[in-house]
Scaffold this motif. Structure first.
Motif, PDB file in Angstrom:
ATOM      1  N   GLY A   1       4.170  -2.972   2.393  1.00 50.69           N
ATOM      2  CA  GLY A   1       3.982  -2.153   1.207  1.00 50.69           C
ATOM      3  C   GLY A   1       4.970  -2.628   0.163  1.00 50.69           C
ATOM      4  O   GLY A   1       5.855  -3.431   0.447  1.00 50.69           O
ATOM      5  N   ALA A   2       4.828  -2.125  -1.022  1.00 56.69           N
ATOM      6  CA  ALA A   2       5.755  -2.519  -2.083  1.00 56.69           C
ATOM      7  C   ALA A   2       7.173  -2.080  -1.723  1.00 56.69           C
ATOM      8  O   ALA A   2       7.353  -1.049  -1.068  1.00 56.69           O
ATOM      9  CB  ALA A   2       5.334  -1.869  -3.397  1.00 56.69           C
ATOM     10  N   PRO A   3       8.183  -2.855  -2.126  1.00 57.92           N
ATOM     11  CA  PRO A   3       9.553  -2.397  -1.929  1.00 57.92           C
ATOM     12  C   PRO A   3       9.717  -1.014  -2.559  1.00 57.92           C
ATOM     13  O   PRO A   3       9.097  -0.705  -3.570  1.00 57.92           O
ATOM     14  CB  PRO A   3      10.390  -3.446  -2.666  1.00 57.92           C
ATOM     15  N   TYR A   4      10.526  -0.185  -1.921  1.00 61.88           N
ATOM     16  CA  TYR A   4      10.700   1.173  -2.423  1.00 61.88           C
ATOM     17  C   TYR A   4      12.182   1.527  -2.479  1.00 61.88           C
ATOM     18  O   TYR A   4      13.001   0.996  -1.735  1.00 61.88           O
ATOM     19  CB  TYR A   4       9.913   2.180  -1.588  1.00 61.88           C
ATOM     20  N   GLU A   5      12.468   2.437  -3.385  1.00 61.88           N
ATOM     21  CA  GLU A   5      13.847   2.838  -3.622  1.00 61.88           C
ATOM     22  C   GLU A   5      14.289   3.846  -2.559  1.00 61.88           C
ATOM     23  O   GLU A   5      13.546   4.752  -2.189  1.00 61.88           O
ATOM     24  CB  GLU A   5      13.952   3.454  -5.018  1.00 61.88           C
ATOM     25  N   VAL A   6      15.514   3.652  -2.060  1.00 58.30           N
ATOM     26  CA  VAL A   6      16.144   4.577  -1.119  1.00 58.30           C
ATOM     27  C   VAL A   6      17.504   4.967  -1.693  1.00 58.30           C
ATOM     28  O   VAL A   6      17.909   4.457  -2.741  1.00 58.30           O
ATOM     29  CB  VAL A   6      16.295   3.938   0.283  1.00 58.30           C
TER      30      VAL A   6
END
Length: 143
Positions: free
Chosen positions: A106-111
């Motif tokens: 999936g697309a990189p996501y913010e954590v």
């Protein structure tokens, strides 16, 4: 009198000092070495081909990632095993892996600490790559 599972876990008698190794079931040792060493860039610490085992270095730590041949690995699609590894820049890591032909899940996501991205090995084990760009004080030192 037998000790209940709950009290054995929660009464403070067990000391966890850190991760020894993370075991990952794989279907083929050679393909696993190609993926973990070739695509992810993890150095091989040692192999025991007769036992279907290879252990990879994780940032020079004592703990490593141990792959072990298991004929049922990947039989159900994604295995549910997730291992997250710290990288300096998860967005750059995602782009690099896609350049090697390793699809991201999936697309990189913010954590909370920065960015994360996940990929899967050929047996459906999910490897997360996460950075600490938003919380550099928590990151491991550069090697």
């Amino acid at each position: 009198m037998p000790v209940s599972v709950a009290s054995a876990w929660f009464d403070g008698r067990m000391e966890i000092r850190g991760i020894d190794n993370v075991l990952v079931p794989v279907g083929d040792l050679g393909a696993a070495v190609e993926f973990y060493e070739g695509a992810l860039g993890m150095a091989v610490k040692f192999t025991l081909p007769q036992d279907g085992i290879a252990v990879f270095d994780v940032g020079g730590e004592v703990a490593g990632v141990m792959v072990r041949v298991d004929p049922s690995a990947g039989a159900q699609g994604l295995s549910g095993m997730r291992l997250w590894l710290e990288v300096p820049d998860a967005l750059a890591a995602a782009a690099e892996l896609e350049g090697y032909g390793v699809p991201v899940l999936g697309a990189p996501y913010e954590v909370g600490t920065g960015w994360s991205v996940e990929v899967a090995d050929p047996w459906g084990n999910v490897i997360g790559l996460t950075d600490y760009v938003k919380r550099p004080e928590l990151a491991r030192p550069e090697s």
